[in-house]
Design a protein around this motif. Structure first.
Motif, short mmCIF file in Angstrom:
data_model
loop_
_atom_site.label_atom_id
_atom_site.label_comp_id
_atom_site.label_asym_id
_atom_site.label_seq_id
_atom_site.Cartn_x
_atom_site.Cartn_y
_atom_site.Cartn_z
N TYR A 32 0.84 -1.19 0.00
CA TYR A 32 0.00 0.00 0.00
C TYR A 32 0.88 1.24 0.00
O TYR A 32 1.85 1.34 0.75
CB TYR A 32 -0.92 0.02 1.22
CG TYR A 32 -1.71 1.31 1.32
CD1 TYR A 32 -2.80 1.51 0.50
CD2 TYR A 32 -1.31 2.33 2.17
CE1 TYR A 32 -3.51 2.70 0.53
CE2 TYR A 32 -2.01 3.53 2.22
CZ TYR A 32 -3.11 3.71 1.40
OH TYR A 32 -3.80 4.89 1.43
N GLY A 77 -6.43 -7.34 -0.06
CA GLY A 77 -6.57 -7.64 1.35
C GLY A 77 -6.61 -6.46 2.29
O GLY A 77 -6.92 -6.63 3.47
N ASN A 79 -8.32 -3.40 3.91
CA ASN A 79 -9.66 -2.84 4.04
C ASN A 79 -9.52 -1.38 4.45
O ASN A 79 -9.28 -1.07 5.61
CB ASN A 79 -10.48 -3.63 5.07
CG ASN A 79 -11.90 -3.15 5.16
OD1 ASN A 79 -12.27 -2.09 4.64
ND2 ASN A 79 -12.73 -3.94 5.82
N GLU A 81 -11.67 0.86 4.84
CA GLU A 81 -12.76 1.41 5.64
C GLU A 81 -12.87 0.77 7.01
O GLU A 81 -13.75 1.14 7.79
CB GLU A 81 -14.08 1.24 4.88
CG GLU A 81 -14.08 1.86 3.50
CD GLU A 81 -13.88 3.37 3.53
OE1 GLU A 81 -14.23 4.02 4.53
OE2 GLU A 81 -13.35 3.91 2.55
N SER A 82 -12.02 -0.16 7.36
CA SER A 82 -12.15 -0.87 8.62
C SER A 82 -11.88 0.02 9.83
O SER A 82 -12.28 -0.30 10.94
CB SER A 82 -11.22 -2.08 8.65
OG SER A 82 -9.87 -1.67 8.57
N GLY A 89 -18.27 1.30 6.63
CA GLY A 89 -17.28 1.33 5.57
C GLY A 89 -17.45 2.48 4.59
O GLY A 89 -16.93 2.43 3.49
N GLY A 110 -12.87 -7.30 -6.93
CA GLY A 110 -13.32 -6.36 -5.90
C GLY A 110 -12.85 -4.95 -6.19
O GLY A 110 -12.66 -4.58 -7.34
N LYS A 142 -14.68 -1.14 -1.73
CA LYS A 142 -14.72 -2.55 -1.38
C LYS A 142 -13.29 -3.09 -1.36
O LYS A 142 -12.41 -2.62 -2.08
CB LYS A 142 -15.55 -3.33 -2.41
CG LYS A 142 -17.04 -3.07 -2.27
CD LYS A 142 -17.85 -3.84 -3.28
CE LYS A 142 -17.89 -5.31 -2.94
NZ LYS A 142 -18.83 -6.05 -3.82
N VAL A 143 -13.06 -4.07 -0.55
CA VAL A 143 -11.74 -4.69 -0.43
C VAL A 143 -11.34 -5.29 -1.78
O VAL A 143 -12.17 -5.87 -2.48
CB VAL A 143 -11.76 -5.79 0.66
CG1 VAL A 143 -10.47 -6.59 0.66
CG2 VAL A 143 -12.01 -5.18 2.02
N TYR A 145 -9.81 -8.24 -3.56
CA TYR A 145 -9.68 -9.63 -3.17
C TYR A 145 -8.32 -10.20 -3.59
O TYR A 145 -7.65 -9.68 -4.48
CB TYR A 145 -10.81 -10.46 -3.80
CG TYR A 145 -12.18 -9.96 -3.42
CD1 TYR A 145 -12.56 -9.80 -2.09
CD2 TYR A 145 -13.10 -9.62 -4.39
CE1 TYR A 145 -13.81 -9.33 -1.73
CE2 TYR A 145 -14.37 -9.15 -4.05
CZ TYR A 145 -14.71 -9.00 -2.73
OH TYR A 145 -15.95 -8.53 -2.40
#
Length: 175
Positions: A32, A77, A79, A81-82, A89, A110, A142-143, A145
Motif C-alpha cells: 500500500y 486484502g 480494508n 474502511e475498517s 465502511g 473487488g 470494497k476490499v 480480493y
C-alpha cells in the motif's frame, strides 16, 4: 434527487493513457502506498486540462489539488474502511475525484467504489475511468480480493465543490 457523482469513461486520450501505463509498473505490485511523484503531477495536469475542456474545472481547485491529492496503490486484502466500522465502511468529503490508472481490472477482483443512499450502489474500478463525488456523499471502497492480478491504482484529489454533468457516462443520484 440531486447528483451524487458522475462517471466519465475513456477519460484521457490514448497517448496520455499509454504514457501513464509506461510509468506505473512499480505501483502495480507494491505494498500500500500514497505518494506524489512525477507521474502523479502529470496526471493531475491532464485532468485539469480535460475538466477545463468539459467546462467543469473550478479555478480554486488548482491549489487544492496540489495540497490534497496523491497516487494510491491498493493491494489485495487491505480494508480501507475498517478504521470506522460505525459508518459501515463509508465516508464523506467536500468533493473529490478518483481516476483509475491500473492497466486492467476484472470486477471479480473487488475494489469497487460503493455508494450509500444513491441510485447506483457501486461502480467498477475500470481503467481510464474518472469519477467525481460531490460533497457529503457517503462512499467507500470494497476490499480488493486476493484473486486480483494487480493493485488498484488511482490518482485521487479532494478539491471542494459540486459538479453537474448530464453528459457523463453514468450519473449517480441521491435517493
Amino acid at each position: 434527487m440531486s447528483t451524487a457523482a458522475i462517471v466519465i469513461d475513456n477519460f484521457l486520450s490514448t497517448s496520455q493513457w499509454n504514457t501513464i501505463q509506461s510509468s506505473i509498473g512499480s505501483h502495480l505490485k507494491s505494498t500500500y502506498e500514497e505518494n506524489r511523484n512525477d507521474i502523479h503531477t502529470q496526471i493531475n495536469s491532464w485532468i485539469e486540462i480535460k475538466l477545463k475542456e468539459l467546462n467543469l474545472w473550478q479555478d480554486h481547485w488548482k491549489d487544492e489539488v496540489k495540497l490534497f491529492s496523491s497516487l494510491n496503490s491498493l493491494p489485495a486484502g487491505i480494508n480501507m474502511e475498517s478504521a470506522d466500522p460505525t459508518n459501515g465502511g463509508y465516508h464523506r468529503e467536500d468533493g473529490g475525484y478518483i481516476y483509475y490508472i491500473h492497466p486492467e481490472w476484472d470486477p471479480v477482483w473487488g475494489g469497487q467504489l460503493k455508494f450509500k443512499n444513491c441510485s447506483v450502489e457501486e461502480i467498477d474500478p475500470k481503467p481510464n475511468r474518472f469519477v467525481w463525488v460531490n460533497p457529503d456523499i457517503w462512499h467507500g471502497i470494497k476490499v480488493v480480493y486476493h484473486e486480483a492480478q494487480t493493485n488498484r491504482v488511482t490518482v485521487v484529489a479532494w478539491p471542494t465543490g459540486t459538479v453537474e454533468y448530464p453528459s457523463a457516462d453514468i450519473v449517480i443520484n441521491t435517493l
